[in-house]
Scaffold this motif. Structure first.
Motif, PDB file in Angstrom:
ATOM      1  N   GLY A 115       0.791  -1.220   0.000  1.00 26.68           N
ATOM      2  CA  GLY A 115       0.000   0.000   0.000  1.00 26.68           C
ATOM      3  C   GLY A 115       0.832   1.282   0.000  1.00 26.68           C
ATOM      4  O   GLY A 115       0.451   2.269  -0.641  1.00 26.68           O
ATOM      5  N   ASP A 168       5.371  -3.402   3.759  1.00 33.47           N
ATOM      6  CA  ASP A 168       5.893  -4.458   2.899  1.00 33.47           C
ATOM      7  C   ASP A 168       7.179  -4.008   2.214  1.00 33.47           C
ATOM      8  O   ASP A 168       7.239  -2.910   1.666  1.00 33.47           O
ATOM      9  CB  ASP A 168       4.852  -4.800   1.814  1.00 33.47           C
ATOM     10  N   HIS A 222      -1.819  -1.571   7.153  1.00 35.15           N
ATOM     11  CA  HIS A 222      -1.934  -2.490   8.288  1.00 35.15           C
ATOM     12  C   HIS A 222      -0.574  -3.127   8.573  1.00 35.15           C
ATOM     13  O   HIS A 222      -0.362  -3.728   9.618  1.00 35.15           O
ATOM     14  CB  HIS A 222      -3.019  -3.545   8.043  1.00 35.15           C
ATOM     15  N   ASP A 223       0.330  -2.971   7.631  1.00 36.30           N
ATOM     16  CA  ASP A 223       1.707  -3.455   7.794  1.00 36.30           C
ATOM     17  C   ASP A 223       2.606  -2.635   6.871  1.00 36.30           C
ATOM     18  O   ASP A 223       2.130  -1.713   6.205  1.00 36.30           O
ATOM     19  CB  ASP A 223       1.796  -4.951   7.458  1.00 36.30           C
TER      20      ASP A 223
HETATM   21 MN    MN Z   1       0.728  -3.978   3.268  1.00 37.19          MN
END
Ligand code: MN
Ligand code: CTP
Ligand code: MN
Ligand code: MN
Length: 335
Positions: free
Chosen positions: A164, A176, A173-174
């Motif tokens: 994202g 990457d 949400h994390d």
């Molecule tokens: Mn992500």
């Protein structure tokens, strides 16, 4: 004729990969409702109906303006009877009391909560932290930490942000990351070494390393694979807070979810495209490749069924070109 509805509708493609979807969503009231529904259905194991709502929401996100009248949906793809009903309900002036019960009455919901809780239980300690969105500032701070560790292990390796945040999102949400290693074989040893380094720095809260099961001789030629075989890890990392925002707790860090993937160099472009997402954009890109072009795309390769050949790609542009698609920039892939 000047009447707008008499003008031929500029066609919206049913494929997300033929739409430019930025974060500038003019139909949030509809897409929020559709996505809440999709999420609920997903948790209930109703994957099919959930996907239909996700597709409807995704299509609406690509529109250049807000829907003003229900009739405007007539020429739009991806809208089924239920999605239209949601749009209709959201259009009404009175507050919609229960969009989801309207739909839930059509679809049975078995109790899925247990499975979800199981999945989360080993991360339970950090659940409160990791359920809070990660900001772009936090993502940048993590990039420095990951980069430092990667370069320490292998000075010729490079780290890029994907997911994202590569698509321009302000929150995730994390975080990457994709790691590029210029020497063959390095991709298999870099992640264990990075994890070891995080451990020694005392910032590793949880790690799940998946070793590579990638085999160049076994690239798929019959159907694409949903999951890739690259070396990857799911981590929970301690991130120092800039300021002590939660003084009462006396905790000067927060837990953040981090994903790392390290593909072999010659698979990098396909992996980058796959890990950039969005999930729905990639789903449609693969579907388009298969149904409209007779080609198989996954995180490993692009295969042409007509000529039985793998199509080379140095850049993401090459992949879109092979598929006869206009190039869609990462920030236009927020489908
Ligand atoms: Mn992500
Ligand atoms: N992905 C993948 N293989 C995995 C895990 C993820 O190909 N084993 C892809 C997903 O399909 C998605 C992208 O990587 O296209 C990013 O996944 P994820 O972090 O779940 O979603 P984001 O788009 O980054 O959204 P968020 O901000 O919520 O993290
Ligand atoms: Mn706009
Ligand atoms: Mn992820």
């Amino acid at each position: 004729c000047a009447h707008p509805s008499a003008k031929p509708e500029s066609a919206v493609s049913p494929y997300a990969c033929q739409r430019r979807t930025t974060l500038d969503n003019h139909n949030k009231i509809f897409t929020d409702a559709l996505e809440v529904l999709a999420e609920n259905l997903e948790l209930c194991g109703n994957q099919g109906p959930s996907l239909a709502f996700r597709r409807a929401a995704s299509m609406l996100k690509s529109l250049p303006a807000a829907l003003r009248r229900l009739e405007e949906t007539q020429h739009l793809p991806c809208l089924g009877e239920h999605s239209r009903a949601i749009i209709e309900v959201q259009h009404e002036p009175r507050p919609s009391l229960s969009v989801s019960t309207h739909i839930s009455s059509h679809l049975s919901c078995s109790a899925p909560a247990e499975a979800l809780i199981n999945t989360l239980s080993h991360r339970f300690l950090f659940y409160e932290d990791i359920s809070k969105p990660v900001s772009r500032t936090e993502a940048s701070a993590l990039k420095i930490i990951v980069e430092e560790a990667v370069i320490c292990v292998n000075p010729s390796a490079t780290v890029s942000i994907t997911g994202g945040f590569r698509r321009g999102k302000e929150f995730g949400h994390d975080v990457d990351f994709i790691i590029k290693t210029p020497e063959a074989g390095q991709e298999d040893v870099i992640l264990p070494a990075v994890i070891k380094r995080f451990k020694s720095q005392n910032i590793l809260l949880y790690s799940d390393l998946q070793e590579s099961t990638f085999d160049l001789r076994k690239l798929p030629t019959h159907c694409f694979e949903a999951m890739d075989h690259f070396s990857k890890c799911f981590l929970i990392i301690k991130l120092k807070r800039e300021q002590e925002t939660d003084a009462r707790a006396g905790k000067d860090w927060r837990a953040v979810r981090v994903d790392l993937v390290a593909p072999p160099l010659e698979r990098f472009t396909y992996a980058l495209l796959g890990w950039t997402g969005s999930t729905l954009f990639l789903r449609d890109l693969r579907r388009f490749a298969r149904l409209e072009r007779g080609k198989l795309l996954d995180n490993h390769a692009l295969y042409d069924k007509a000529t039985n050949t793998f199509l080379p790609a140095k850049t993401e542009e090459d992949i879109f070109a092979h598929l006869g698609l206009e190039y869609i920039e990462p920030w236009q892939r927020n489908a």
